[in-house]
Design a protein around this motif. Structure first.
Motif, PDB file in Angstrom:
ATOM      1  N   UNK A   3       0.838  -1.193   0.000  1.00 16.76           N
ATOM      2  CA  UNK A   3       0.000   0.000   0.000  1.00 16.76           C
ATOM      3  C   UNK A   3       0.874   1.244   0.000  1.00 16.76           C
ATOM      4  N   UNK A   4       0.398   2.305  -0.587  1.00 12.54           N
ATOM      5  CA  UNK A   4       1.079   3.591  -0.446  1.00 12.54           C
ATOM      6  C   UNK A   4       0.766   4.134   0.943  1.00 12.54           C
ATOM      7  N   UNK A   9      -3.676   2.341   6.654  1.00 12.76           N
ATOM      8  CA  UNK A   9      -4.539   2.736   7.768  1.00 12.76           C
ATOM      9  C   UNK A   9      -3.987   3.971   8.470  1.00 12.76           C
ATOM     10  N   UNK A  10      -2.699   3.939   8.811  1.00 19.70           N
ATOM     11  CA  UNK A  10      -2.109   5.062   9.525  1.00 19.70           C
ATOM     12  C   UNK A  10      -2.096   6.327   8.669  1.00 19.70           C
ATOM     13  N   UNK A  54      10.580  -2.899   9.612  1.00 20.44           N
ATOM     14  CA  UNK A  54       9.514  -2.635  10.578  1.00 20.44           C
ATOM     15  C   UNK A  54       8.465  -1.745   9.942  1.00 20.44           C
ATOM     16  N   UNK A  55       7.289  -1.728  10.561  1.00 13.28           N
ATOM     17  CA  UNK A  55       6.259  -0.824  10.074  1.00 13.28           C
ATOM     18  C   UNK A  55       4.950  -1.007  10.797  1.00 13.28           C
ATOM     19  N   UNK A  72       8.837  -8.692   4.215  1.00  6.98           N
ATOM     20  CA  UNK A  72       8.697  -9.005   2.792  1.00  6.98           C
ATOM     21  C   UNK A  72       8.719  -7.730   1.943  1.00  6.98           C
ATOM     22  N   UNK A  73       7.939  -6.709   2.350  1.00  5.46           N
ATOM     23  CA  UNK A  73       7.884  -5.471   1.570  1.00  5.46           C
ATOM     24  C   UNK A  73       9.243  -4.773   1.500  1.00  5.46           C
ATOM     25  N   UNK A  74      10.011  -4.842   2.578  1.00  5.86           N
ATOM     26  CA  UNK A  74      11.249  -4.074   2.657  1.00  5.86           C
ATOM     27  C   UNK A  74      12.485  -4.856   2.231  1.00  5.86           C
TER      28      UNK A  74
END
Length: 162
Positions: A3-4, A9-10, A54-55, A72-74
């Protein structure tokens, strides 16, 4: 597909509330040490600091699912076995955009993973494994505390709570 920030959500909550109020940031961190005891770090694309993957959690996710997704995303690596070792809930910080958050974050030791390390992703401009006594300059200050928490957990078997 990741997601961008605006779709997350945040990101949606921050847009709704504005820049001045403190928000709760609920998330997870993944700590990967390879078979040579080198730490996986990413160089973040937003502030160019070296950090552990992290996120923030998305709606419907568990903290464990968040850790797996963020790693996975990073990094392009898929965590297949992980253990929570610390839970922080009292840290408040302001990021480079002037947004203040109280962080509620679970750290996970990732024991096994699959895939090939991607050095560049949407969220990182570099990544690599580093010896613990030769971590790169320009790193996040939380790295040392997280490694100390992991050492405490490994010696006591008790979840670190802060």
């Amino acid at each position: 597909m990741a997601l961008t920030w605006a779709e997350s959500y945040l990101g949606k909550v921050r847009t709704s509330v504005g820049d001045k109020d403190t928000l709760l940031f609920v998330g997870a961190r993944g700590v990967i040490l390879d078979d040579r005891n080198r730490l996986l770090l990413i160089q973040r694309s937003d502030n160019h600091r070296w950090a552990m993957p992290a996120g923030a959690m998305e709606l419907g996710e568990s903290m464990e699912e968040c850790a797996v997704r963020e790693v996975w995303e990073e990094t392009g690596l898929r965590a297949t076995s992980l253990t929570p070792f610390s839970f922080h809930s009292a840290v408040t910080y302001t990021n480079q955009f002037g947004h203040t958050y109280q962080q509620i974050l679970m750290s996970f030791r990732i024991h096994t993973w699959e895939g090939e390390l991607q050095r560049v992703t949407d969220e990182s401009v570099d990544a690599g494994f580093f010896p613990l006594d030769a971590l790169p300059d320009g790193r996040s200050p939380i790295i040392e505390e997280t490694l100390a928490d992991l050492a405490s957990f490994e010696s006591t078997g008790r979840l670190v709570l802060k």
